[in-house]
Scaffold this motif. Structure first.
Motif, short mmCIF file in Angstrom:
data_model
loop_
_atom_site.label_atom_id
_atom_site.label_comp_id
_atom_site.label_asym_id
_atom_site.label_seq_id
_atom_site.Cartn_x
_atom_site.Cartn_y
_atom_site.Cartn_z
N ASN A 1 0.82 -1.21 0.00
CA ASN A 1 0.00 0.00 0.00
C ASN A 1 0.86 1.26 0.00
OD1 ASN A 1 -2.49 -1.34 0.09
ND2 ASN A 1 -2.34 -1.60 2.30
N GLY A 2 2.13 1.12 0.33
CA GLY A 2 3.00 2.29 0.38
C GLY A 2 4.36 1.92 0.92
N TYR A 3 5.29 2.86 0.84
CA TYR A 3 6.61 2.64 1.42
C TYR A 3 7.28 3.98 1.72
CZ TYR A 3 8.54 3.62 -3.28
OH TYR A 3 8.87 4.20 -4.47
N TYR A 4 8.30 3.93 2.58
CA TYR A 4 9.05 5.12 2.96
C TYR A 4 10.49 4.96 2.51
CZ TYR A 4 11.75 8.34 5.88
OH TYR A 4 12.62 9.31 6.32
N ASP A 5 10.99 5.97 1.81
CA ASP A 5 12.37 6.01 1.35
C ASP A 5 13.13 6.95 2.29
OD1 ASP A 5 14.81 6.60 0.10
OD2 ASP A 5 13.96 6.45 -1.92
N THR B 1 -2.19 4.30 5.95
CA THR B 1 -0.89 4.04 5.33
C THR B 1 0.03 5.24 5.48
OG1 THR B 1 -1.97 2.55 3.75
CG2 THR B 1 0.27 3.28 3.23
N LEU B 2 -0.49 6.44 5.31
CA LEU B 2 0.32 7.65 5.49
C LEU B 2 0.91 7.70 6.89
CD1 LEU B 2 -1.89 10.30 3.67
CD2 LEU B 2 0.50 9.80 3.12
N ILE B 3 0.10 7.41 7.90
CA ILE B 3 0.57 7.45 9.28
C ILE B 3 1.59 6.34 9.53
CG2 ILE B 3 -0.10 7.24 11.70
CD1 ILE B 3 -2.81 8.49 10.86
N HIS B 4 1.34 5.16 8.96
CA HIS B 4 2.28 4.05 9.09
C HIS B 4 3.65 4.44 8.55
CE1 HIS B 4 3.45 -0.33 8.75
NE2 HIS B 4 4.27 0.21 7.86
#
Length: 274
Positions: free
Chosen positions: A156-160, A180-183
């Motif tokens: 659903n998403g990822y952080y770089d 997902t944004l908060i995660h």
């Protein structure tokens, strides 16, 4: 009247109860049976997998996928990891590592076939559409950019952490976007470039999703159907509830920090509206 911290603590306890309920269910037993067929990868191999396929969720060898009723799609390139070469010591009758060889594994997004069991239920409603902008505002005020893109696979998403960027899958329902944004924002706060790289990925995911559940619940968005299964999946074999307790202060502090930022942002919006 309960304080913000006491509410966060109550929600933290609810996570433990929810995970215990999930892990005792029949569906969870199916998930464990599925996951038990796949290898546990070392820290170094996890880095290799992520460097070649950042959105990987389930990886396994070609024949392992066939055993589970799935087939690697034609033309897909393997994700190369290291497998130990061992020989048997004649004196001790034990095996020792004498070197390594490269082997190919494939992410589930590179395969087709039978469905796999899932406990995490994706949020599919738009009840919290108005919260998306508030969450985006807080994240971007911290110097983190956010884009919405088509992400290969099931993520659903990822952080770089290097680019300080969050990427969210296009087309998600608004409630799932918020969660997902908060995660991913929790990953930034907890596991950014300044953090200890030796924290296992499983622990990172448990911490980030626990923060997301607490913040969402505080705002009135119930993500239990997704979050409890998600945390339980990552905690498989590690004792997810034990990890929660060990990481409790980090989770609670980060959740309270995000809640405080959201409340401050809301007050600023209300001032401008007057």
């Amino acid at each position: 009247m309960k304080t913000k911290n006491s509410k966060v603590q109550d929600l933290f306890k609810k996570i433990e109860e929810g995970i215990k309920a999930v892990t005792s269910s029949e569906e969870w037993k199916r998930v464990l049976d599925f996951q038990a067929r796949f290898h546990n990868y070392s820290f170094n191999n996890t880095l290799l997998i992520l460097s070649q396929c950042p959105h990987a969720s389930y990886v396994a060898g070609y024949r392992d996928w066939q055993k589970r009723g799935r087939q690697v799609k034609k033309g897909e390139k393997g994700i190369y990891i290291l497998a130990p070469l061992t020989v048997k010591d004649k004196e001790t009758d034990e095996y020792k590592i004498v070197g390594f060889r490269s082997v190919a594994v494939f992410d589930i997004s590179q395969t087709s076939g039978d469905d796999i069991p899932e406990v995490a239920r994706k949020l599919t409603t738009d009840n919290f559409a108005g919260i998306v902008d508030a969450v985006l505002s807080v994240i971007e005020s911290e110097g983190v950019s956010v884009t919405f893109e088509a992400i290969p696979g099931r993520s659903n998403g990822y952080y770089d952490s290097i680019a300080k960027k969050i990427v969210i899958e296009q087309g998600l329902a608004k409630d799932q976007q918020v969660k997902t944004l908060i995660h991913e924002f929790a990953h930034h706060l907890l596991h950014g470039a300044h953090e200890d790289k030796q924290i296992p990925r499983k622990q990172k995911e448990i911490e980030a999703e626990s923060v997301a559940y607490i913040v969402c619940s505080y705002m009135g968005l119930d993500s239990a159907d997704y979050s409890f299964g998600y945390v339980a999946q990552w905690g498989s074999g590690l004792g997810s509830v034990d990890i929660l307790r060990q990481a409790g202060s980090r989770i609670q502090k980060t959740a309270a920090d995000i809640i405080g930022k959201l409340e401050a942002s809301q007050k600023e919006v209300e001032k401008l509206a007057v």
